[in-house]
Write a protein that holds these residues in place. Structure first.
Motif, mmCIF file in Angstrom:
data_model
loop_
_atom_site.group_PDB
_atom_site.id
_atom_site.type_symbol
_atom_site.label_atom_id
_atom_site.label_comp_id
_atom_site.label_asym_id
_atom_site.label_seq_id
_atom_site.Cartn_x
_atom_site.Cartn_y
_atom_site.Cartn_z
ATOM 1 N N GLU A 124 47.549 44.204 51.014
ATOM 2 C CA GLU A 124 46.403 43.579 50.361
ATOM 3 C C GLU A 124 46.805 42.844 49.086
ATOM 4 O O GLU A 124 46.030 42.028 48.567
ATOM 5 C CB GLU A 124 45.331 44.625 50.049
ATOM 6 N N VAL A 125 47.982 43.139 48.539
ATOM 7 C CA VAL A 125 48.428 42.398 47.350
ATOM 8 C C VAL A 125 48.641 40.924 47.677
ATOM 9 O O VAL A 125 48.679 40.085 46.773
ATOM 10 C CB VAL A 125 49.721 42.990 46.744
ATOM 11 N N TYR A 126 48.770 40.591 48.965
ATOM 12 C CA TYR A 126 48.929 39.193 49.371
ATOM 13 C C TYR A 126 47.584 38.492 49.530
ATOM 14 O O TYR A 126 47.526 37.267 49.686
ATOM 15 C CB TYR A 126 49.707 39.098 50.690
ATOM 16 N N GLY A 127 46.484 39.253 49.543
ATOM 17 C CA GLY A 127 45.158 38.666 49.675
ATOM 18 C C GLY A 127 44.976 37.964 51.007
ATOM 19 O O GLY A 127 45.429 38.438 52.051
ATOM 20 N N ASP A 128 44.285 36.821 50.972
ATOM 21 C CA ASP A 128 44.129 35.961 52.152
ATOM 22 C C ASP A 128 45.270 34.959 52.096
ATOM 23 O O ASP A 128 45.165 33.910 51.439
ATOM 24 C CB ASP A 128 42.763 35.269 52.124
ATOM 25 N N PRO A 129 46.392 35.248 52.737
ATOM 26 C CA PRO A 129 47.643 34.546 52.426
ATOM 27 C C PRO A 129 47.697 33.101 52.897
ATOM 28 O O PRO A 129 47.170 32.742 53.952
ATOM 29 C CB PRO A 129 48.697 35.399 53.142
ATOM 30 N N HIS A 130 48.362 32.280 52.090
ATOM 31 C CA HIS A 130 48.673 30.895 52.459
ATOM 32 C C HIS A 130 50.062 30.791 53.079
ATOM 33 O O HIS A 130 50.455 29.721 53.526
ATOM 34 C CB HIS A 130 48.598 29.989 51.229
ATOM 35 N N VAL A 131 50.814 31.878 53.058
ATOM 36 C CA VAL A 131 52.160 31.941 53.625
ATOM 37 C C VAL A 131 52.134 32.915 54.792
ATOM 38 O O VAL A 131 51.588 34.016 54.686
ATOM 39 C CB VAL A 131 53.174 32.416 52.562
ATOM 40 N N HIS A 132 52.722 32.496 55.927
ATOM 41 C CA HIS A 132 52.681 33.336 57.126
ATOM 42 C C HIS A 132 54.004 33.242 57.881
ATOM 43 O O HIS A 132 54.477 32.138 58.144
ATOM 44 C CB HIS A 132 51.528 32.877 58.028
ATOM 45 N N PRO A 133 54.646 34.376 58.227
ATOM 46 C CA PRO A 133 54.313 35.734 57.797
ATOM 47 C C PRO A 133 54.600 35.937 56.320
ATOM 48 O O PRO A 133 55.246 35.098 55.689
ATOM 49 C CB PRO A 133 55.212 36.595 58.681
ATOM 50 N N GLN A 134 54.139 37.047 55.774
ATOM 51 C CA GLN A 134 54.256 37.270 54.346
ATOM 52 C C GLN A 134 55.614 37.905 54.006
ATOM 53 O O GLN A 134 55.994 38.923 54.582
ATOM 54 C CB GLN A 134 53.127 38.194 53.847
ATOM 55 N N TYR A 138 56.344 36.275 48.149
ATOM 56 C CA TYR A 138 55.053 35.583 48.050
ATOM 57 C C TYR A 138 54.156 36.317 47.058
ATOM 58 O O TYR A 138 53.995 37.533 47.126
ATOM 59 C CB TYR A 138 54.399 35.530 49.438
ATOM 60 N N TRP A 139 53.544 35.567 46.121
ATOM 61 C CA TRP A 139 52.743 36.170 45.059
ATOM 62 C C TRP A 139 51.298 36.427 45.471
ATOM 63 O O TRP A 139 50.560 37.095 44.758
ATOM 64 C CB TRP A 139 52.771 35.289 43.811
ATOM 65 N N GLY A 140 50.883 35.860 46.585
ATOM 66 C CA GLY A 140 49.564 36.188 47.099
ATOM 67 C C GLY A 140 48.454 35.233 46.698
ATOM 68 O O GLY A 140 48.613 34.347 45.849
ATOM 69 N N ASN A 141 47.301 35.424 47.354
ATOM 70 C CA ASN A 141 46.097 34.626 47.118
ATOM 71 C C ASN A 141 44.922 35.595 47.076
ATOM 72 O O ASN A 141 44.263 35.847 48.073
ATOM 73 C CB ASN A 141 45.928 33.600 48.246
ATOM 74 N N VAL A 142 44.709 36.185 45.891
ATOM 75 C CA VAL A 142 43.761 37.284 45.747
ATOM 76 C C VAL A 142 42.596 36.870 44.858
ATOM 77 O O VAL A 142 42.790 36.293 43.791
ATOM 78 C CB VAL A 142 44.452 38.530 45.150
ATOM 79 N N ASN A 143 41.379 37.178 45.299
ATOM 80 C CA ASN A 143 40.190 36.993 44.484
ATOM 81 C C ASN A 143 40.107 38.141 43.476
ATOM 82 O O ASN A 143 39.941 39.291 43.872
ATOM 83 C CB ASN A 143 38.958 36.978 45.387
ATOM 84 N N PRO A 144 40.212 37.870 42.171
ATOM 85 C CA PRO A 144 40.238 38.965 41.194
ATOM 86 C C PRO A 144 38.871 39.563 40.878
ATOM 87 O O PRO A 144 38.798 40.577 40.184
ATOM 88 C CB PRO A 144 40.834 38.302 39.943
ATOM 89 N N ILE A 145 37.779 38.953 41.396
ATOM 90 C CA ILE A 145 36.440 39.452 41.066
ATOM 91 C C ILE A 145 35.586 39.710 42.310
ATOM 92 O O ILE A 145 34.368 39.852 42.209
ATOM 93 C CB ILE A 145 35.697 38.481 40.117
ATOM 94 N N GLY A 146 36.209 39.786 43.471
ATOM 95 C CA GLY A 146 35.469 40.007 44.711
ATOM 96 C C GLY A 146 35.251 41.495 44.981
ATOM 97 O O GLY A 146 35.696 42.367 44.225
#
Length: 322
Positions: A124-134, A138-146
């Motif tokens: 989950e630290v990768y969030g909804d990733p823009h890189v595949h596979p992770q 990769y620093w991730g794509n995470v919503n910090p307030i969701g």
């Protein structure tokens, strides 16, 4: 002596009565170690570790890791944190505290004792990733307030703390990022896709797929994951991670639902619902680091693992000890 001819260790497992933690406790005991299982039983259950209680090398302590813990051990595995959305969103503030304050307390204990400390982080630290596979870089794509942020950002902050303790205090840290894991002793009401589908199929209910079911996941059987944990803890001090642990075989959610229906022989129908907020579209680990550093890769394929997991849930729903 242990099975590997090493002197037994006294090992602390936080979250040890949970799904993954209970499997880890068993494996450590089988190896010949002493295990101190710590859990506050928010999501862990006594039934998960009931058969271990009579073992003279097993000790159970009811404790919340957001409070300091004063014990003497040789290694620490920090697994304490609710890990499914239905549980970690129930009390999001406490979820963040468990990840962050719990990490501080376990790191402080490891610093005092001068022992290795292991952090069960998450994909989950990768969030909804823009890189595949992770990959781990990769620093991730995470919503910090969701609504998922209490877990995602809590685990990200825990990783920060682990590496700062390493840099500042020279602590021996081990960090792994867990991808979707399944197997016996999953909680039947945890809201995770594997347990949801199996329970719905065994009850003959409609199987609920969110979205079109074309989002993908990679499913790792729990025994494989625990083996990876123990291999990581056994690495030299310079090996810190983070290292991805998961099964790189990728399946759509709809494929999973169809396979569960096939194995159970259920008459369940697949129905669709809107996607939850911030639900990742793709999740697949790059496990090259685990292969190269640990000599680890998963052995149990999805059908075999599902058959074992379905047998467990079938017994659970029928009230039979599995």
């Amino acid at each position: 002596m242990r099975k590997d001819n090493i002197m037994p260790k006294r090992i602390l497992v936080t979250g040890g009565a949970g799904f993954i933690g209970s499997h880890l406790c068993r494996k450590l005991l089988e190896r010949g170690d002493e295990v101190l299982c710590v859990d506050n039983f928010f999501t862990g259950t006594r039934s998960n570790i009931e058969e271990l209680v009579g073992n003279r090398r097993f000790e159970l302590m009811r404790h919340d890791v957001t409070f300091p813990l004063y014990v003497e051990v040789d290694e620490i595995y920090n697994l304490a944190c609710p890990a499914s959305p239905v549980h970690y969103q129930f009390d999001p503030v406490q979820t963040t505290k468990t990840s962050v304050v719990g990490a501080i307390n376990m790191l402080g204990l490891a610093k005092r004792l001068k022992v290795p400390v292991f952090q069960a982080s998450t994909s989950e630290v990768y969030g909804d990733p823009h890189v595949h596979p992770q990959t781990e870089e990769y620093w991730g794509n995470v919503n910090p307030i969701g609504i998922r942020s209490c877990y995602d950002e809590g685990k990200r902050c825990a990783e920060t703390l682990f590496f700062d303790y390493r840099r500042q205090h020279g602590l021996d840290i081990k960090v792994v990022r867990i991808f979707n894991t399944y197997g016996p002793r999953m909680h039947p009401s945890d809201g995770r896709v594997v347990s949801n589908f199996i329970v719905q199929a065994l009850r003959g209910e409609d199987i609920t797929v969110f979205g079109a079911g074309d989002q993908t996941r990679s499913f790792c059987y729990v025994d494989d994951l625990v083996e990876g944990f123990m291999k990581m803890m056994a690495t030299p001090g310079e090996v810190t991670g983070p290292i991805n642990l998961g099964n790189p075989n990728e399946f759509t959610i709809r494929e999973l639902a169809e396979l569960v229906i096939e194995i159970t022989g259920s008459g369940s129908k697949i129905v669709t619902r809107p996607l939850p907020q911030d639900d990742p579209k793709q999740r697949k680990p790059n496990i090259e680091k685990a292969q190269q550093t640990l000599g680890w890769e998963p052995k149990v394929q999805l059908r075999e693992g599902l058959e074992k997991t379905i047998a467990y849930f079938d017994g659970l729903l029928k009230g039979v000890a599995a």
